[in-house]
Design an enzyme around this catalytic site. Structure first.
Site, PDB file in Angstrom:
ATOM      1  N   CYS A 137       0.985  -1.120  -0.051  1.00 34.38           N
ATOM      2  CA  CYS A 137       0.010  -0.084   0.107  1.00 34.38           C
ATOM      3  C   CYS A 137       0.971   1.248   0.121  1.00 34.38           C
ATOM      4  O   CYS A 137       1.449   1.584  -0.936  1.00 34.38           O
ATOM      5  CB  CYS A 137      -1.027  -0.027   1.122  1.00 34.38           C
ATOM      6  SG  CYS A 137      -2.676   0.897   0.740  1.00 34.38           S
ATOM      7  N   HIS A 160      -3.877  -4.891   0.299  1.00 32.09           N
ATOM      8  CA  HIS A 160      -3.479  -5.618   1.631  1.00 32.09           C
ATOM      9  C   HIS A 160      -3.701  -7.277   1.419  1.00 32.09           C
ATOM     10  O   HIS A 160      -4.712  -7.565   2.106  1.00 32.09           O
ATOM     11  CB  HIS A 160      -4.326  -5.091   2.657  1.00 32.09           C
ATOM     12  CG  HIS A 160      -4.078  -3.672   3.218  1.00 32.09           C
ATOM     13  ND1 HIS A 160      -3.036  -3.302   4.319  1.00 32.09           N
ATOM     14  CD2 HIS A 160      -4.172  -2.627   2.720  1.00 32.09           C
ATOM     15  CE1 HIS A 160      -2.922  -2.169   4.455  1.00 32.09           C
ATOM     16  NE2 HIS A 160      -3.700  -1.672   3.340  1.00 32.09           N
ATOM     17  N   GLU A 183      -2.733  -9.133   3.682  1.00 30.14           N
ATOM     18  CA  GLU A 183      -2.693  -9.737   5.368  1.00 30.14           C
ATOM     19  C   GLU A 183      -4.067  -9.732   5.802  1.00 30.14           C
ATOM     20  O   GLU A 183      -4.229 -10.076   7.012  1.00 30.14           O
ATOM     21  CB  GLU A 183      -1.755  -8.680   6.148  1.00 30.14           C
ATOM     22  CG  GLU A 183      -2.140  -7.478   6.794  1.00 30.14           C
ATOM     23  CD  GLU A 183      -2.197  -6.427   5.633  1.00 30.14           C
ATOM     24  OE1 GLU A 183      -2.841  -5.389   5.839  1.00 30.14           O
ATOM     25  OE2 GLU A 183      -1.671  -6.663   4.318  1.00 30.14           O
TER      26      GLU A 183
END
Length: 1472
Positions: free
Chosen positions: A295, A379, A381
């Site tokens: 990001c 993202h 994660e």
């Protein structure tokens, strides 16, 4: 109260929650994106790059002043994660999903490696939160406080009651906007705007000193904290890394690490000059250590290498962004929150694009061609959001490996078929209904777009998919291996679709595969392979396949002897088609098992998960392993109730982010492992007190839930599945709603959907009203709202137009009824809340999640408030009325005067379903009404014609009325009119949003239709195409001067009102049975004595003969009259003489200004007295002479003229002793319109539509067809309705119908009977003839001559033996000393052992199918056992005669010899 004020001056008022403080900042939206749809608000954990965005309005109270940017996020779960995400620093965050806070907020609990288990940082970073509605009563095992309480603790304000969709649309055009939250009583000028992008937000959120996590880790990773999230640290530590988190400006030395990670963060990357310089020192060298950026880290890495970034028009903010990996073409779903992108054209020569956004084609990741350097904009994660690309952390830590993914077939490897055979589902039955008309129609549409020829086999003549203009060829034939093989021989398709016709098509396809038919004729199964289907159908194999991937189904054990049943209780017990049950202790289990072993050699005992939550995901996968979850749904009722019997909500409302994504990831893993291609669903049992779950089952086909999910999300699952079956990849398909984004996405919902089933159990005596693991419902509705209460109350009214909503007066409360689910339990809940039951007490009794119970309590509490105003004559304040409308109350419930509501400007707004929660512009025509909003999503002004659909499928109003409504809108569009459809049934083709110009998925009630009418101001409304429901509101609309197209409502009333119609017939001299209007019981009895019993009780304005009964005595009459008055409260009830053993005739016609222009006549096989929906119909009629035909025409013309009919109408007549009498007229389409239209070759609906719109049409006259005979046969579902008697009467009991064609009625009747599952008897027939023995003698003699072994009860046997039929035996003695129980067991044995191939059981004359006394007879027991043991059964004398004639015609029962294909070919050509 407070307001969100934006920099352009617009204001969004709402109610404060959280801290009482004013703030200002950047406003952005957090759109809830979800595959199945997480219920709660979920903000994405993605950093906001550059200008912070403006979220929805957060409440501001006088106090500390802050201004922030406004940002939105479209995720449907994950608000604790989003609010603690440093990327949202100083943002006023708007969550687009309207219901937030449902699962509360977990406690402060450290997980592994010393980072919080539930949050992404130690504090809330967002400046404020703006939502539609915040839950004050969260429900979740992990919750320690409400969202409101948590925000107060952190001093963060929130604003609720905002139209977040309107706000999102405004923000989206700017990306972000400055905004401020101003509390009531504070001067707006005292809260200045403050642009957080002018500050170095990264510096504000970054750690101040280096900190080490997992010090024993092997690989040394330095993580530059620009706003790092705990889950990024966790993902690195979990993979064995020693993670040193350093401040944003910390000097970097290559010797200090094995890999460098650059985190996400807030604000503009240009502020991070120190970070960029530090990165340059370690990256721009000959042999750099591996670097991975996420990001903001991606933006910083891009700036280091000299690439440029630019501001995007809309930005990407949600959990459902599809990203395509460049090398493999695989598409992954990712979480994002950013408004800037890297320009790929500015990348240096040795860098390349790694991922591309499939929607807007922006770069989502870059990679160096030879060095271990890469970064991604999204993202991986996943907190909150999907974890599809979390493996990028493995790639990073493996250092030397390149980014590669498992291979998949190339598009060129798959050969596209030339001609595809589609198997339909046959007649509608409980468990397999109209949803397959919708899915099959979508499949045909998808194949036609690809220029592939389509051949359809489906005997359900009432369906849209069997209409002219869809499939190239249609065969109205049984869906059995024999007939399908014959069609394959004839048509030579090279592809077949098995997953669009329910279990019927699936079973047939599996059988064809086993027989080698598909291989012999080189027919390839498209989509999911048969081997995968078999894995899901065979329980043992399925369990083994799940164990291979470490997933678990509920523990179960098969027992073959009584003693081996384990004692682990409670247990659930399932036994084939004979029902299922739950045992709470050893005694109950013993009783169930003892009963079971009387019928079977094996029982299956499962661990009981009763009371657990039932969750369902709809999953789509293509041949290249791209996989998405399109919709997740949660059953309001706990496990133990079939999902088709449960109230269902989408998206799920009580799952947190971990649970939602845990089940999502499992769904994708399972579907990949099974090799499913296309669409399927997976059902889970989830422990309400933990994260423990079991997989219940996977359906490797389109299902009832698929239709619901398609309508709930706007994602056309069946259409997409058909395309995927051809080998097209998901990313290559467009989202048909936005027409710009890809179909490889997971829809975002910014509304709540509630499905409620419809039961018709009151039509059957002796049927248990308990609902459980076996399905009994005949239809379902879907309601859409921006609060649960709004959608829930809408849905209850949709199920039954006589229900006003969550009504406490329908059923009394009782603990027993709360514990034992019934078709009316929801109203018992209403009564219990009214009586003061607490939510906790109701939870103990029902195991319905407390969140839903609190929502129901909100309705009950507000109803009390409303009543307080009506009791003391005080004037209800406008805000109380507005809240009532927002909670889903109808005008009728509130006793509100429509004019007063309009004077107070309390009006609904129209919102779109666009699949993207307004994140992207979408020109969708899929609409619903809500009071939880401030502005409509579209403008009004263009002229349209409004067509009202048929509403919920029920016994009496089913797919045939949907065929009429669809035919009408298609004809209108052909004529150049723009169309509006109003309907709320998710199983229908008419609620497919590409069928009309505007689809209002909403109630068919006077209030709602009038609201739409006043907004749209259409050219007129067509009521005559949707069956009874639209007719019921005709007069109310007429009184408001609505333009009703077609027959005047005054004349509709003259036909529907039994008294007016009977009086009219007398006036114009048309014969009818003697009649009298009911005024009171005594005069009714006198009438019956005068004309003689039996008499028929007929209420007005009803469908399917509701409360219509034949009375044979005064006691019958008294009981039936009270039923009829209850059903027809506002309209008269008429009693007429019931004429026995007469012939019934159905007439369907179209007229223009009273002049009849087309007539279709059908004759019933059964005698009058069997409802026309349950009767066997033949057209053109075979037994009506020319003279009678002429007299019928005269009657039809006279009634058409008298009622001044313009459009369709239907007449029913009876003929006896050379006399014709009219018994009923419906000024609308009827159930038989599709049958006569398709059989006789004239589309009566198209003709009626032209007439209604004033077109000149040529008269058709009497329709005689093209030489073929059609026979329509009812489809019953008695096997699902334990205890119901199978005798037919004047109230309809069939759930569907099929029709087939032949050169004569015998051929057509045989095929039609086979289409209902009837099997031709091979050897033994049981006769129980009652009082028809003499009449049936020639028929029984024919059966004997055909070589059948005939068995009969003693009286029947004696009679036929006397008359020379010698081959009669009987299966039980009738001697008085033989105990009844023994006799019953004996016949059960015969039936169970499949000794009989057919049971012919005719009840006594005058016995009336609804009479309770019939339930004690042996005849009833015989009929019921035949149904329970799946033995073909005939209960009508006329059908018995016709069947035996058919058997005689088809001599040796070589069925296919009686089905010459040329006949079918010519018919299919006619339809092609």
């Amino acid at each position: 109260m407070a307001s969100l004020v934006l920099e352009d001056g617009s204001a969004f008022p709402g109610r404060l929650f959280g801290a009482a403080t004013c703030v200002s900042g950047e406003v952005g939206k957090c759109a809830r994106v979800s595959s199945g749809g997480r219920v709660l608000d979920t903000s994405l954990p993605v950093e906001f790059i550059r200008r912070p965005s403006v979220s929805t309005c957060a409440p501001c109270i006088i106090g500390r002043n802050r201004t922030d940017k406004q940002l939105f996020q479209t995720g449907m779960v994950g608000y604790p994660e989003a609010l603690t995400d440093p990327s949202y620093k100083s943002q006023i965050l708007t969550l687009t999903y309207p219901l937030v806070g449902n699962y509360g907020v977990p406690g402060e609990e450290d997980g592994e490696f010393g980072v919080s288990k539930w949050f992404e940082s130690p504090k809330i970073h967002a400046a404020a939160l703006v939502v539609g509605e915040v839950s004050q009563n969260p429900s979740h095992w992990g919750s320690t406080r409400s969202l409101d309480e948590w925000l107060k603790e952190h001093g963060i304000p929130g604003l609720q009651g905002v139209d977040t969709r309107a706000l999102t649309k405004k923000i989206r055009e700017q990306g972000t906007m400055l905004g401020k939250l101003v509390v009531e009583g504070t001067l707006e000028a005292n809260v200045p705007f403050d642009d957080p992008n002018q500050r170095n937000l990264v510096k504000e959120v970054s750690i101040k000193e280096p900190k080490v996590f997992n010090p024993d880790g092997v690989v040394r990773i330095t993580a530059v904290d620009c706003g790092i999230k705990y889950n990024q640290i966790r993902c690195l530590c979990n993979r064995g890394a020693r993670v040193t988190v350093v401040p944003w400006d910390h000097p970097l030395e290559s010797e200090d690490f094995d890999g460098l990670f650059i985190s996400n963060g807030p604000g503009d990357p240009q502020f991070c000059k120190e970070t960029i310089e530090n990165l340059r020192k370690v990256m721009c060298v000959e042999n750099p250590k591996p670097v991975f950026g996420i990001c903001l880290g991606h933006q910083l890495l891009s700036l280091v290498i000299g690439a440029k970034t630019y501001k995007m028009k809309y930005g990407n903010r949600g959990h459902n962004q599809p990203c395509i990996h460049k090398d493999t073409g695989r598409c992954y779903i990712t979480s994002q929150n950013h408004g800037f992108a890297v320009d790929p054209l500015t990348l240096p020569a040795d860098w390349d694009v790694l991922f591309t956004n499939a929607n807007d084609q922006t770069s989502e990741g870059i990679v160096h061609s030879s060095k271990p350097l890469f970064s991604v904009q999204f993202h991986p994660e996943h907190m909150a959001g999907p974890a599809d690309l979390v493996d990028l952390f493995d790639v990073f830590l493996r250092l030397t490996e390149h980014l590669t993914f498992a291979g998949a077939p190339k598009p060129d490897d798959l050969v596209r078929p030339r001609k595809v055979l589609i198997l339909g589902s046959g007649g509608l039955s409980i468990g397999q209904a109209g949803e397959f008309d919708y899915s099959g129609s979508q499949a045909i549409k998808a194949l036609k777009e690809e220029n592939i020829q389509t051949v359809l086999i489906n005997p359900n003549i009432a369906t849209v998919q069997t209409s002219k203009g869809l499939a190239d060829r249609v065969y109205f034939l049984p869906i059995t291996p024999e007939y399908v093989t014959q069609v394959i021989k004839n048509e030579r398709p090279d592809g077949i679709l098995l997953t669009f016709g329910g279990q019927t098509a699936l079973n047939c396809g599996v059988e064809l595969t086993k027989q080698g038919v598909l291989e012999r004729y080189a027919v390839r199964v498209l989509g999911t392979p048969v081997s995968s289907i078999e894995m899901t159908e065979d329980r043992k194999v399925f369990v083994e396949k799940m164990e291979e991937i470490n997933e678990h189904v509920a523990p179960s054990e098969a027992a073959i002897v009584h003693e081996s049943v384990c004692s682990d209780h409670p247990s659930s017990f399932a036994l084939g088609g004979l029902g299922s049950g739950f045992a709470n202790n050893r005694e109950e289990l013993t009783a169930l098992v003892t009963q079971a072993f009387a019928h079977t050699s094996q029982v299956l005992v499962d661990k009981s998960l009763k009371g657990w939550k039932e969750i369902e995901y709809e999953v789509v996968r293509d041949a290249y392993d791209n996989c998405v979850t399109v919709c997740n749904m949660e059953n309001v009722d706990p496990l133990g109730i079939h999902t088709g019997e449960s109230i269902v909500v989408a998206p799920s409302q009580t799952l947190n982010d971990r649970e939602y994504n845990m089940l999502r990831d499992t769904a994708i893993k399972v579907i990949r492992h099974l090799g499913i291609v296309g669409e399927c669903n997976i059902q889970y049992a989830l422990n309400p007190e933990s994260e423990q779950y079991y997989i219940i089952e996977v359906n490797a086909r389109l299902s009832r839930s698929s239709a619901l999910a398609s309508k709930a999300t706007g994602y056309p699952l069946a259409y997409v599945a058909a395309k995927l079956g051809l080998g097209i990849s998901l990313p290559a398909l467009k989202n048909s709603v936005t027409n710009s984004t890809t179909a490889n996405f997971e829809p975002s919902l910014d509304y709540c959907v509630v499905k409620v089933p419809r039961w018709d159990l009151s039509k059957f005596l002796r049927v248990s009203t308990k609902i459980g693991s076996s399905m009994k419902s005949v239809g379902e509705v879907m309601a859409i709202g921006r609060s649960f209460e709004e959608a829930f109350q809408k849905a209850l009214r949709m199920v039954d137009e006589n229900c006003v909503g969550f009504d406490h007066t329908i059923k009394p409360f009782s603990d027993k009824e709360l514990q034992t689910p019934t078709d009316k339990r929801i109203f018992v809940l209403a009564a219990a809340l009214r009586a003061g039951y607490t939510v906790d007490r109701l939870y103990e009794l029902t195991k319905i999640d407390r969140w839903f119970l609190h929502k129901m309590k909100n309705i009950a509490d507000h109803e009390r408030l409303l009543e307080s105003y009506s009791q003391d004559d005080t004037v209800m304040p406008p805000e109380v009325l507005r809240m009532a409308k927002q909670l889903g109350f109808s005008d009728k419930q509130i006793l509100a005067v429509r004019k007063l509501r309009r004077d107070w400007k309390i009006l609904p707004v129209v919102k779109q379903i666009d699949t993207v929660a307004a994140e992207w512009p979408a020109h969708t025509n899929y609409l619903y009404l809500t009071y939880n909003g401030t502005e409509s999503d579209l403008s009004f002004g263009e002229p349209h014609v409004m067509v009202i659909g048929s509403g919920v499928y029920r016994i009496g109003s089913s797919v045939e009325f949907d065929w009429c409504a669809v035919g009408c809108i298609m004809e209108l569009r052909k004529m150049g009119y723009k169309t509006i459809m109003v309907n709320y049934n998710p199983e229908t083709v008419s609620t497919d949003y590409d069928m009309c110009n505007r689809l209002y998925f909403d109630e068919i009630s006077f209030e709602v239709v009038m609201d739409i009418y006043e907004m749209e101001n259409p050219e007129g409304i067509i009521l005559s195409m949707g069956g009874q429901l639209p007719n019921n509101i005709a007069m109310s609309l007429h009184r408001q001067q609505c333009r009703i197209l077609g027959t005047s409502p005054e004349f509709i009333d003259s036909a529907e009102n039994r008294f007016k119609f009977s009086r009219m017939l007398d006036t114009i001299g048309i014969s009818q049975p003697q009649w009298k209007e009911l005024t009171e019981t005594e005069s009714a009895m006198r009438f019956c004595e005068t004309v003689g019993y039996p008499c028929l009780v007929r209420p007005s304005y009803v469908l399917s003969g509701a409360a219509m009964n034949v009375a044979y005595s005064d006691s019958d009459l008294e009981k039936y009259l009270s039923n009829a008055v209850a059903v027809s409260k506002e309209h008269p009830v008429v009693i007429s003489k019931f004429i026995q053993e007469a012939k019934e005739i159905d007439v369907d016609a179209v007229a223009c200004d009273g002049v009849v222009i087309a007539i279709a006549i059908s004759e019933h096989v059964e005698n009058a007295g069997v409802h026309s929906g349950d009767a066997t119909l033949v057209t053109p009629p075979q037994d009506i002479n020319q003279k009678t035909m002429e007299r019928i025409k005269i009657i039809v013309h006279a009634i058409g003229q008298e009622l001044q009919v313009t459009g369709p109408f239907n007449l029913q007549l009876i003929a006896k002793d050379d006399q014709l009498k009219v018994i009923e007229c419906n000024v609308r389409v009827s159930r038989s319109f599709p049958f006569v239209s398709k059989t006789l070759g004239v589309d009566l609906v198209a003709l009626a539509t032209q007439v209604i719109m004033g077109e000149e049409v040529d008269p058709v006259g009497l329709m005689t067809g093209g030489g073929i005979v059609g026979v329509k046969v009812p489809q019953f579902s008695f096997s699902r309705l334990a205890g119901a008697d199978v005798v037919l009467g004047v109230e309809m009991t069939s759930t569907g119908e099929v029709a087939c064609f032949g050169e004569n009625r015998y051929e057509a009747y045989l095929k039609a009977m086979l289409s209902t599952g009837f099997k031709i008897p091979r050897k033994n027939i049981l006769l129980s003839i009652g009082s028809y023995k003499s009449e049936l003698l020639p028929t029984v003699q024919t059966l004997e001559s055909l070589g059948y072994n005939l068995y009969a009860s003693l009286g029947t046997a004696d009679f036929y033996t006397e008359h020379g039929v010698m081959a009669v035996d009987w299966p039980f003695e009738e001697e008085s000393d033989c105990p009844t129980k023994e006799k019953q067991r004996n016949i059960m044995d015969y039936l169970e052992e499949n000794h009989f191939d057919l049971v012919i059981n005719l009840s006594m004359r005058n016995s009336g199918g609804r009479r309770l006394s019939s339930f004690v007879t042996k005849g009833y027991r015989t009929r019921r056992m035949a149904i329970d043991y799946s033995v073909p059964l005939i209960t009508d004398i006329k059908c018995t005669k016709l069947f035996v004639q058919v058997s005689g015609v088809s001599r040796e029962h070589k069925v296919l010899d009686t089905t010459p294909l040329p006949c079918l070919q010519s018919h299919s050509r006619q339809l092609a």
